[in-house]
Scaffold this active site. Structure first.
Site, short mmCIF file in Angstrom:
data_model
loop_
_atom_site.label_atom_id
_atom_site.label_comp_id
_atom_site.label_asym_id
_atom_site.label_seq_id
_atom_site.Cartn_x
_atom_site.Cartn_y
_atom_site.Cartn_z
N ASP A 155 0.75 -7.23 2.10
CA ASP A 155 1.30 -6.38 1.96
C ASP A 155 3.01 -5.61 1.75
OD1 ASP A 155 1.01 -3.51 1.71
OD2 ASP A 155 -0.91 -3.53 3.26
N HIS A 212 1.03 -1.34 -0.24
CA HIS A 212 -0.11 -0.01 0.06
C HIS A 212 0.87 1.23 0.25
CE1 HIS A 212 0.16 -0.31 4.53
NE2 HIS A 212 0.18 1.42 4.46
N SER A 257 4.12 2.42 8.44
CA SER A 257 4.14 1.14 7.13
C SER A 257 5.19 0.88 6.49
CB SER A 257 2.86 1.79 6.24
OG SER A 257 1.62 1.32 6.58
N1 ARG Z 1 -4.83 0.44 7.32
C1 ARG Z 1 -3.36 0.64 6.48
C2 ARG Z 1 -3.05 1.82 6.78
O1 ARG Z 1 -2.88 2.71 7.96
C3 ARG Z 1 -3.38 0.36 5.49
C4 ARG Z 1 -4.40 0.92 4.58
C5 ARG Z 1 -4.08 0.55 2.82
N2 ARG Z 1 -5.13 -0.25 3.05
C6 ARG Z 1 -5.80 -0.27 2.61
N3 ARG Z 1 -7.13 -1.01 1.78
N4 ARG Z 1 -7.05 0.97 1.91
O2 ARG Z 1 -1.78 2.65 5.93
N1 GLU Z 2 -1.41 1.43 7.19
C1 GLU Z 2 -0.59 2.50 7.69
C2 GLU Z 2 1.19 3.27 7.14
O1 GLU Z 2 -0.36 3.41 6.30
C3 GLU Z 2 -0.21 1.74 9.32
C4 GLU Z 2 -1.33 1.43 10.45
C5 GLU Z 2 -1.54 2.46 11.49
O2 GLU Z 2 -2.10 3.76 11.46
O3 GLU Z 2 -0.64 2.23 12.68
O4 GLU Z 2 1.35 3.36 8.10
#
Ligand code: ARG
Ligand code: GLU
Length: 731
Positions: free
Chosen positions: A219, A83, A665
């Site tokens: 991921d 991502h 991330s």
């Molecule tokens: N929750 C993760 C973060 O905050 C992954 C986000 C990307 N993935 C998604 N399905 N939108 O960045």
């Molecule tokens: N998916 C998040 C990022 O892009 C990490 C998840 C979080 O917020 O801890 O950094």
């Protein structure tokens, strides 16, 4: 054991042996070393950060300005999340060469794809520069003067620090400006895409599983940094060579067990650990609900469209991922704060602080003043939230804003440039207008209607107006605006001069945008907002200083600010709700359980199914010997038979108690020996309030098991040459 903010919280939140809260400064990790070693770490703080020798820090990358990456080969190959690489994978994708859907693997260096604009930053060194930044400031210095002095000092210190080098320096405030650290960085700009799994691996579970455990998302994506002949940063050139990092991470195939020590080394973006009850209440109970509702509307329309055709899926994929990400996180955050009684807990702490502060002239009035400042900030903050989540929700209004900019411009040169920009944007915008327009129109009318019903768009109609009339009005604005008429707009732009500004300003789209903008960005309101905001910053500086004086024995970690940090904890499951226990690991079996060919997010690649059926996991899988005992009775005889078989498993993910946030991330998850065991990519939904309050019972970071990543590269994609570049050990 790490101590957390207040003893009171210690008493209230049930706490296990390792509190695990905190994002620590690498340079000061000596303070945590004993605690980390007690928790299981077998290396030293100096192995992690050392100014004189190559150390783990040299393997860590700030990926653009929002993710982390880590070198895994001596030739500049690094890993980050899928991502994080998403927009680069998308930008190289077309319907014919759809790398997003099908994956991309460079089979040799010539295939690696340049990613203009992408940067990979290495921290060269950091330094506490508080006293130099504060030079010339006394207790008498006014807030305005203070800011100017600091800015000026920072300019001097940073330019001195990088003089004669190719480095870049930045200085950031910590603890609301009680301390300042300088970061000297090396920024690489020739970064190329090397590999990415297909979407249904790299984004398996999609937005449905996002922020959730058990998780099965592969991921990750891979990039390579290129440098000039001297191994220095250089812009893209065919002649550049793979960068040779000072250090790359060793990868461990030993895997993880519950209770194992882990640490995460990366760039967490923002936390607000020390804010007051008013701030927590505003975020969790006022702003989040507004944002959530308005994004629900947008997501409904985009998702409908995405289910209609592959072209629409590709068009909205990136946008929806980012809208849905916040949407879901805020829901978890607000629920987490409610469950934790976060606002009440903060109030209790504030009472204790106030008692302590009552006889201290520099502190006794801080909390009441903060309370007052938040009272002023809150109504304006709410309006601005509506503006960004409702007014700016549709492309229609975003475009209205650009045209408003043009209409306010009277310099001929700028006008020509603006008109050209708009024309170019239009040629893209109108290419699929027939498909996009109904979606955008629905988003536009529904979000405005929502805002009007909540009392925040009084310019549309007064309260007693039936809502269908308001909706008609919005529809009419959309249908009659020149912005939605390709031919007319083209003609209008072709002959545009400042003389036509008035006509443009009279367009219903610009009129509406103007009304919304004037209301939200009213000069007086904005001035009040800025004053309240800067008061809060100034007061927080004293508040946090007071906290530290009140509890001198506590090791306070500074809020995340997109600087390199270490978070440590251990692999552990959790109980999200009554009757449910989450184990800390997931495996390929779970992917097969989730498989559903009719749901986009749960389609499983045929090749992956094949490998699963054959249990062909190479050196990356684990084998467990299982004894199955069967007891049968035959008349009076009891027969006991034991059949031994081996269960082959392919690990996919795990969770741990490391304190992380957005920006982490792609961060490496390392074991007690500092070897790479996983990639951080998310947090468990039930613990997303950890940006405001950390609860060790609920807060878990979600990691991709490095073995799954290698399995995909090697067994699934047949890109073994990339694994061969890495340093892999069994320990
Ligand atoms: N929750 C993760 C973060 O905050 C992954 C986000 C990307 N993935 C998604 N399905 N939108 O960045
Ligand atoms: N998916 C998040 C990022 O892009 C990490 C998840 C979080 O917020 O801890 O950094």
């Amino acid at each position: 054991m790490k101590k957390i903010l207040s003893l009171l919280l210690l008493a209230v939140i049930s706490l296990n042996v390792f509190a695990d809260e905190g994002m620590w400064i690498p340079m000061l990790l000596g303070r945590n070393e004993a605690d980390m070693q007690k928790a299981g770490m077998r290396i030293s703080a100096k192995d992690i950060y050392d100014i004189n020798n190559a150390c783990l820090k040299d393997a860590i990358i700030l990926f653009n300005q929002g993710c982390t990456g880590e070198y895994v080969s001596s030739e500049g190959l690094f890993l980050t999340n899928h991502h994080c690489g998403y927009s680069y994978i998308t930008s190289h994708s077309t319907v014919e060469h759809d790398y997003l859907t099908n994956g991309f693997w460079a089979m040799n260096r010539n295939d690696e794809l340049p990613c203009p604009g992408l940067t990979a930053t290495r921290l060269v060194r950091m330094e506490d520069v508080t006293s130099q930044v504060m030079e010339g400031i006394s207790t008498e210095t006014s807030e305005g003067e203070r800011a100017a002095i600091i800015e000026n000092n920072i300019k001097k210190i940073t330019s001195r620090a990088v003089e004669g080098t190719h480095y870049k320096a930045i200085i950031k405030p910590f603890y609301y400006g009680n301390q300042y650290f300088m970061y000297v960085n090396e920024v690489f700009t020739d970064v190329r895409l090397v590999g990415a799994p297909p979407s249904n691996i790299g984004k398996f579970g999609g937005d449905t599983d996002n922020w959730m455990w058990p998780r099965h998302t592969g991921d990750f994506s891979m990039f390579r940094v290129y440098a000039d002949n001297d191994n220095k940063p250089a812009n893209y050139s065919k002649n550049n060579r793979p960068y040779r990092p000072l250090k790359h991470l060793e990868i461990s195939l030993a895997g993880v067990n519950e209770g194992d020590f882990t640490f995460v080394f990366g760039y967490p973006g923002t936390t607000q650990r020390y804010v007051t009850s008013d701030a927590v209440d505003l975020a969790a109970n006022v702003e989040n609900p507004i944002r959530i509702d308005l994004r629900t509307i947008r997501l409904k329309h985009y998702n409908n469209a995405m289910n209609q055709s592959p072209a629409q899926r590709l068009k909205y994929a990136s946008k929806v991922a980012s809208i849905a990400n916040g949407w879901k996180k805020w829901q978890g955050e607000s629920q987490g704060i409610a469950r934790l009684k976060g606002v009440e807990k903060k109030r209790e702490y504030e009472q204790r602080y106030q008692q302590w502060a009552n006889d201290k002239p520099q502190y006794y009035n801080i909390l009441p003043q903060l309370h007052e400042a938040y009272a002023k900030l809150k109504p304006i903050e709410v309006e601005l939230t509506y503006f960004s989540e409702a007014v700016r929700a549709s492309d229609f209004m975003a475009r209205a804003q650009s045209y408003r900019f043009l209409a306010n411009e009277d310099d001929d040169m700028t006008i020509v440039a603006e008109v050209n920009k708009l024309k170019e944007a239009n040629s893209k915008y109108f290419a699929d207008f027939d498909l996009h327009s109904p979606v955008d129109k629905a988003i536009f009318t529904e979000t405005f209607l929502y805002m009007w019903k909540a009392g925040f768009a009084p310019y549309l109609a007064d309260e007693s107006t039936p809502s269908n009339l308001v909706e008609e009005k919005l529809n009419k604005i959309y249908n009659t605006s020149i912005l939605n008429n390709e031919k007319k707009l083209q003609k209008f732009l072709d002959s545009y001069t400042a003389k036509k500004a008035k006509q443009l300003k009279n367009d219903p789209a610009l009129q509406l945008f103007d009304q919304a903008y004037t209301l939200a960005y009213d000069a007086q309101k904005l001035a009040n907002y800025r004053r309240a905001y800067s008061d809060i910053q100034r007061l927080m500086r004293s508040y946090v200083k007071g906290m530290m004086e009140m509890e001198p024995e506590v090791n306070f970690f500074p809020d995340a600010n997109l600087t390199l940090r270490v978070a440590y904890g251990h692999v552990e499951g959790f109980r999200p709700r009554d009757g449910v226990y989450y184990k800390p690991y997931s495996s390929l079996q779970g992917i097969m359980e989730k498989e559903n060919p009719d749901i986009y997010d749960y389609v499983v690649e045929p090749r992956l199914k094949e490998l699963y059926a054959l249990k062909d996991y190479g050196p990356y899988g684990i084998s467990e010997v299982i004894n199955d005992t069967t007891i049968t009775t035959n008349g009076n005889d009891t027969l006991i038979s034991v059949k031994t078989h081996t269960k082959h498993q392919m690990p996919v993910g795990f969770i741990a108690t490391n304190h992380t946030t957005g920006g982490n991330s792609g961060s490496p998850v390392l074991n007690a020996d500092g070897r790479l065991i996983g990639l951080n990519f998310d947090r468990c939904w039930e613990g997303t309030m950890s940006d405001l309050l950390f609860d060790p019972d609920y807060c878990r970071n979600i990691c991709l098991d490095i073995r799954y990543c290698l399995f995909i590269i090697d067994k699934f994609a047949g890109a073994k040459h990339l694994v061969d570049e890495m340093t892999i050990v069994d320990k």
